[in-house]
Design an enzyme around this catalytic site. Structure first.
Site, short mmCIF file in Angstrom:
data_model
loop_
_atom_site.label_atom_id
_atom_site.label_comp_id
_atom_site.label_asym_id
_atom_site.label_seq_id
_atom_site.Cartn_x
_atom_site.Cartn_y
_atom_site.Cartn_z
CE1 TYR A 131 -3.41 -2.75 0.57
CE2 TYR A 131 -4.62 -0.78 1.17
CZ TYR A 131 -4.61 -2.11 0.81
OH TYR A 131 -5.80 -2.79 0.69
CE LYS B 198 2.09 -17.93 -2.82
NZ LYS B 198 1.21 -19.11 -2.90
CG ASP C 225 -1.78 -20.49 -1.46
OD1 ASP C 225 -1.23 -20.49 -0.34
OD2 ASP C 225 -1.29 -21.08 -2.45
CG ASP D 270 -13.58 -7.34 2.12
OD1 ASP D 270 -13.39 -6.64 3.15
OD2 ASP D 270 -14.00 -6.86 1.05
CG ASP E 122 -7.90 -5.02 1.47
OD1 ASP E 122 -8.83 -4.56 2.14
OD2 ASP E 122 -7.84 -4.98 0.22
C1 IPM Z 1 -10.31 -1.66 4.01
C2 IPM Z 1 -10.60 -1.03 2.68
C3 IPM Z 1 -9.49 -0.06 2.33
C4 IPM Z 1 -8.20 -0.83 2.28
C5 IPM Z 1 -9.71 0.73 1.03
C6 IPM Z 1 -11.03 1.49 1.06
C7 IPM Z 1 -8.57 1.65 0.73
O1 IPM Z 1 -10.77 -2.00 1.70
O2 IPM Z 1 -10.22 -0.91 5.01
O3 IPM Z 1 -10.19 -2.87 4.06
O4 IPM Z 1 -7.88 -1.45 1.25
O5 IPM Z 1 -7.48 -0.85 3.28
MG MG Z 2 -10.71 -3.96 2.43
#
Ligand code: IPM
Ligand code: MG
Length: 364
Positions: A144, A194, A226, A254, A250
């Site tokens: 990032y 990884k 993975d 999710d 990240d």
């Molecule tokens: C998160 C989001 C952010 C990230 C985006 C919105 C930049 O996906 O907080 O997980 O990738 O960190």
């Molecule tokens: Mg995210």
């Protein structure tokens, strides 16, 4: 009971951000009055709204306010009108910049099943029931932020570059945070990398293994990212603390978010170091869900992710565990009552954002 002054900056941001943070603020006000704390709230601009009003997604004024506050509660950032804008001119840049400015390197994303939501999980009940893990995502390094980065060249030689880079110090501090957390939980830590391909991951694994010697009570294992993506679906219960770098975190967070039924419920706490000479830990709190511009302004969004984030703020920044528990308990009560927003599939007519916020306040 001792009264504490809670200096909090609110950054409502874009989309549903303003409506969910409004409910979280109501809940904070309720807790403050019940437990006799003084709330000192300020509000600022971040994300798309900040670009519109000032030209920058993270204006200097917001940085000043955030550095002065003990904790920041954010709504969400991101608007479709910026989808094709260059990275520097996107609302998300504001989020990345505030994380860096506050030096909040440890991002905590707890993933816990709620009884009332178990049927909303995409997994079979017996697989997901009892899942209780926390992802610790390194938040201020890696792909990032690494340089060189950018797009250069022309034609078929046009080239995009990002750099994944970690220093030992960056790995050590987040690893120590994760081990410390594991000590307060089931004392299991899974470090995800990884290392069969990436040098950053090889260093990561080596440093985490070294740090583990200082935490002999914690059982450490390593897992490739993975495989981890697969194990989260096959056997989520096996995880207690899951430690990983920024980009992997990240993606996996999710995936984890959806296991428990709704991403609308999930809080996120980003923690830095103690604030100069105090017992207060700098923190940035936000629901994991995004800005959901398709339902913004309709009083439909689930405010529980923001409300639980406010609870996490009380626990992690101010060390007010009893107050945080009052919020968590009220949220569970509201879930069981079935007065919830549409994303949680209530049996009866869905409640509005404001009704859910009010219901949480009423049960504190
Ligand atoms: C998160 C989001 C952010 C990230 C985006 C919105 C930049 O996906 O907080 O997980 O990738 O960190
Ligand atoms: Mg995210």
């Amino acid at each position: 009971m001792s009264t504490m002054e809670l200096k909090i900056l609110i950054l409502p941001g874009d989309g549903i951000g303003p409506e969910v943070t409004r409910e979280a603020v109501k809940v904070l006000e309720r807790v403050a009055s019940k437990f006799n704390h003084a709330l000192s709230l300020k509000e600022g601009l971040l994300g798309g709204i900040a670009i519109k009003k000032t030209g920058s997604p993270f204006p200097p004024e917001t940085e000043k306010l955030a550095l002065a506050a003990d904790a920041t509660l954010m709504g969400a950032v991101g608007l479709p009108e910026y989808d094709n804008a260059p990275p520097e001119k996107r609302p998300e840049k504001g989020l990345l910049a505030i994380r860096k400015a506050l030096k909040v390197y440890a991002n905590l994303r707890p993933i816990k099943t709620y009884k009332a939501l178990i049927d909303s999980s995409p997994l079979k009940n017996h697989l997901v029931e009892g899942t209780d893990m926390i992802i610790v995502r390194e938040l201020t390094g890696g792909l990032y932020y690494g340089t060189p980065r950018g797009i250069s060249g022309q034609g078929s030689e046009e080239k995009g570059v990002n750099t994944m880079v970690y220093t030992r110090a960056e790995i050590e501090r987040v690893a120590r945070y994760a081990f410390g957390l594991a000590l307060k939980r089931r004392r299991k830590l899974t470090s995800v990398d990884k290392s069969n391909v990436l040098e950053t991951s090889q260093l990561w694994r080596r440093v985490v293994t070294e740090i583990a010697k200082d935490y002999p009570e914690v059982a450490l294992d390593h897992m490739l990212v993975d495989n981890c993506a697969m194990q989260l679906i096959l056997n989520p219960k096996r995880f207690d603390v899951l430690l990983t770098e920024n980009m992997f975190g990240d993606i996996l967070s999710d995936e984890g978010a959806v296991l428990t039924g709704s991403i609308g419920m999930l809080p996120s706490a980003s923690i830095g170091d103690k604030k100069g000479g105090s017992e207060v830990w700098v923190g940035l709190y936000e629901p994991v869900h995004g800005s959901a511009p398709d339902i913004a302004g309709q009083n439909k969004a689930n405010p529980l992710g923001a409300i639980i984030s406010a609870g996490a703020m009380l626990a992690y920044t101010f060390n007010l565990q009893e107050e945080a528990n009052a919020i968590y308990k009220a949220v569970e009560g509201v879930l069981e009552s079935g007065r919830v927003t549409a994303d949680l599939h209530p049996k009866n007519k869905p409640a509005t954002t404001a009704e859910v916020g009010q219901a949480v306040c009423d049960s504190i």
